[in-house]
Design a protein around this motif. Structure first.
Motif, PDB file in Angstrom:
ATOM      1  N   UNK A  49       0.831  -1.217   0.000  1.00 29.97           N
ATOM      2  CA  UNK A  49       0.000   0.000   0.000  1.00 29.97           C
ATOM      3  C   UNK A  49       0.863   1.263   0.000  1.00 29.97           C
ATOM      4  N   UNK A  50       1.814   1.295   0.880  1.00 33.29           N
ATOM      5  CA  UNK A  50       2.526   2.584   1.030  1.00 33.29           C
ATOM      6  C   UNK A  50       3.647   2.767   0.017  1.00 33.29           C
ATOM      7  N   UNK A  51       4.234   1.642  -0.448  1.00 35.72           N
ATOM      8  CA  UNK A  51       5.350   1.821  -1.384  1.00 35.72           C
ATOM      9  C   UNK A  51       4.919   1.846  -2.847  1.00 35.72           C
ATOM     10  N   UNK A  52       3.618   1.616  -3.077  1.00 37.10           N
ATOM     11  CA  UNK A  52       3.147   1.665  -4.471  1.00 37.10           C
ATOM     12  C   UNK A  52       2.939   3.100  -4.934  1.00 37.10           C
ATOM     13  N   UNK A  53       3.036   4.009  -4.010  1.00 34.62           N
ATOM     14  CA  UNK A  53       2.789   5.413  -4.342  1.00 34.62           C
ATOM     15  C   UNK A  53       3.813   5.918  -5.357  1.00 34.62           C
ATOM     16  N   UNK A  54       3.322   6.351  -6.530  1.00 29.07           N
ATOM     17  CA  UNK A  54       4.254   6.827  -7.558  1.00 29.07           C
ATOM     18  C   UNK A  54       4.568   8.310  -7.369  1.00 29.07           C
ATOM     19  N   UNK A  55       5.622   8.711  -8.008  1.00 33.93           N
ATOM     20  CA  UNK A  55       6.055  10.107  -7.868  1.00 33.93           C
ATOM     21  C   UNK A  55       5.122  11.042  -8.623  1.00 33.93           C
ATOM     22  N   UNK A  56       4.930  12.241  -8.135  1.00 40.51           N
ATOM     23  CA  UNK A  56       4.139  13.206  -8.908  1.00 40.51           C
ATOM     24  C   UNK A  56       4.963  13.740 -10.090  1.00 40.51           C
ATOM     25  N   UNK A  57       4.289  14.436 -10.972  1.00 41.06           N
ATOM     26  CA  UNK A  57       5.047  15.003 -12.095  1.00 41.06           C
ATOM     27  C   UNK A  57       5.726  16.286 -11.637  1.00 41.06           C
ATOM     28  N   UNK A  58       6.970  16.389 -11.986  1.00 46.33           N
ATOM     29  CA  UNK A  58       7.708  17.605 -11.613  1.00 46.33           C
ATOM     30  C   UNK A  58       7.840  18.510 -12.825  1.00 46.33           C
ATOM     31  N   UNK A  59       7.818  19.761 -12.534  1.00 49.27           N
ATOM     32  CA  UNK A  59       7.862  20.769 -13.591  1.00 49.27           C
ATOM     33  C   UNK A  59       9.316  20.945 -14.075  1.00 49.27           C
TER      34      UNK A  59
ATOM     35  N   UNK B 147      -2.139   9.647  -1.662  1.00 46.17           N
ATOM     36  CA  UNK B 147      -0.886  10.331  -1.305  1.00 46.17           C
ATOM     37  C   UNK B 147      -1.019  11.033   0.042  1.00 46.17           C
ATOM     38  N   UNK B 170      11.713   2.812  -0.747  1.00 42.95           N
ATOM     39  CA  UNK B 170      11.362   3.521  -1.984  1.00 42.95           C
ATOM     40  C   UNK B 170      12.573   3.743  -2.888  1.00 42.95           C
TER      41      UNK B 170
END
Lengths: 247, 216
Positions: A49-59, B147, B170
């Motif tokens: 659950x917690x490590x599946x979180x993907x990174x947001x898009x960075x500008x 998130x 991570x």
């Protein structure tokens, strides 16, 4: 391995952070224990659950801006580099700390040395002062002896023209003090030298000479500088002689 | 035209360089040049590690603006302290250490205030406007909520536990690498990781229990 130990190790077991032997023991336990097995599954789900979180898009534009900001700040810092900063660049933090510690130790040593020197000077002054007072006392004793009613309490055997102890009485009054304040330690000795007493006739026991080896003389200075207790007693060597004969 | 070609060639070179291991000879040479004060080498170094630093910072801080600030601060500190970096050291571990320290400072500055990004925050920032359909918006909302929950779960951890867990789970570092990056022993890192995973599980259990009660 019991359930308690297995459950303690489960957070590490689920991600393979344990050594082979411990992991094998836990695996064996999990095959037999339903509750621990269920708990292991819970941990696995929680990890997923917690490590599946993907990174947001960075500008990307923001990233470029950060890069140029960093480079600009570095350029500015290089231009405005002060003397201290230049020194800091040459010496690592470890050297700076070592240098600071050395300076601190040297300063402490210097302060200690100066303090000790000052102490020595003060002690020398006190000794010199005591000696001069003692001299003055001796000379004044000589003058007092002429008057005939005051006895010096100075214990030095070599004092000139000392009055006979037979004239020292039971009640003592201070008649003259050379120094008004009496301190402890070295000053106490000085005060002893600087004090003389008015006397009344002493009891018959104490009328013998001060140099009588059979009489013990004890002087006690009380907290009040004006009061001193002087106690005369026959020495122990005499006591058995004075003991009445049993025969 | 020739300028564009040259730029593309430079970008490719940078990518190739970034793909190499941190202790490869060309990387070591780059670090040496940066240590000597070569600004172009330092620029290359930023290009290589900027995204990595940003993602790690975001994973620890869980806030985009804080992560950007942290990235900037990390590269300023790298420039400041690169003179003290020894070539026999692991550059990646050294860099991770700076990242963790900067993030810890950020967390300390932030204090007890939580600053994770919610769905509303992203909507306010206009990031969701570019999405094509309602389904996308819904999926994004769910992801954003997820998130926020993970950020709350991470908030239950101490800064050391958080850094250890992020680097291990991570970033995929081994326990030994995490220990080197954090300047702790492996046993300490294992304890921190174990405690952090247990806390995350506890938080998840609590959230699931609350959600089940609400549904009823």
């Amino acid at each position: 391995m019991n359930c308690r130990r297995v459950q303690k190790n489960l957070p590490l077991y689920v991600e393979g952070d344990l050594d082979f032997r411990t992991a094998a023991k836990i695996e064996l336990h999990l095959e037999q224990c339903g509750r621990c097995n269920w708990l292991a599954d819970e941990y696995k789900e929680s990890q997923t659950w917690w490590s599946s979180d993907d990174l947001p898009e960075f500008d990307d534009a923001r990233l470029s801006a950060i890069k140029s900001d960093v480079l600009v700040q570095i350029d500015q810092a290089a231009q405005n580099r002060s003397l201290l900063a230049a020194l800091g660049a040459y010496f690592s933090r470890r050297y700076v700390f070592a240098l600071a510690a050395a300076i601190l130790i040297l300063s402490a040593a210097a302060v200690l040395y100066v303090y000790q020197q000052r102490g020595k000077v003060n002690r020398n002054d006190v000794v010199a002062d005591a000696e001069s007072t003692s001299d003055r006392e001796s000379s004044s004793d000589a003058g007092d002896n002429k008057s005939g009613n005051v006895a010096s309490s100075n214990n030095s055997e070599g004092a000139p023209k000392r009055r006979d102890r037979s004239q020292i009485g039971g009640s003592i009054h201070r008649s003259r003090t050379l120094k008004p304040s009496i301190d402890r330690g070295v000053d106490e000795q000085r005060s002893l030298n600087a004090t003389s007493f008015e006397t009344v006739p002493a009891p018959s026991l104490h009328t013998s000479s001060r140099r009588d080896p059979n009489v013990l003389r004890i002087e006690i200075q009380t907290s009040d500088p004006k009061i001193r207790i002087i106690w005369f007693a026959p020495k122990e060597t005499d006591s058995h002689q004075s003991k009445p004969a049993t025969d | 035209m020739s300028g564009e070609v040259a730029e593309i060639a430079l970008m490719t070179d940078n990518l190739r360089l970034c793909e190499e291991s941190a202790n490869s000879p060309s990387r070591t040479l780059l670090i040496d040049r940066a240590k000597a004060g070569d600004s172009s080498a330092y620029e290359e170094l930023i290009d290589c590690y900027q995204r990595k630093v940003l993602s790690t910072s975001w994973r620890i801080l869980r806030n985009r603006e804080d992560a950007y600030d942290a990235t900037q601060e990390v590269f300023l500190r790298v420039h400041k302290y690169i003179g003290g970096f020894r070539t026999d050291q692991d550059f990646a571990a050294w860099l991770y250490r700076i990242v963790v320290n900067v993030c810890r400072d950020q967390l300390r500055k932030r204090g007890g205030a939580r600053r994770f990004e919610s769905f509303e925050t992203e909507q306010d920032a206009g990031r969701l406007d570019a999405l094509a359909s309602n389904e996308d918006i819904e999926a994004n909302a769910i992801r954003s909520q997820q998130r926020a929950m993970i950020a709350e779960a991470l908030d239950t951890l101490s800064s050391k536990e958080r850094a250890a867990l992020v680097l291990r789970d991570l970033e995929g570092l081994s326990t030994e690498e995490v220990a080197r990056a954090l300047g702790s022993s492996q046993t300490t890192v294992r304890t921190q990781i174990s405690s952090a995973r247990a806390k995350i599980k506890q938080y998840r259990d609590r959230v699931l229990k609350t959600a089940t009660r609400t549904r009823r």
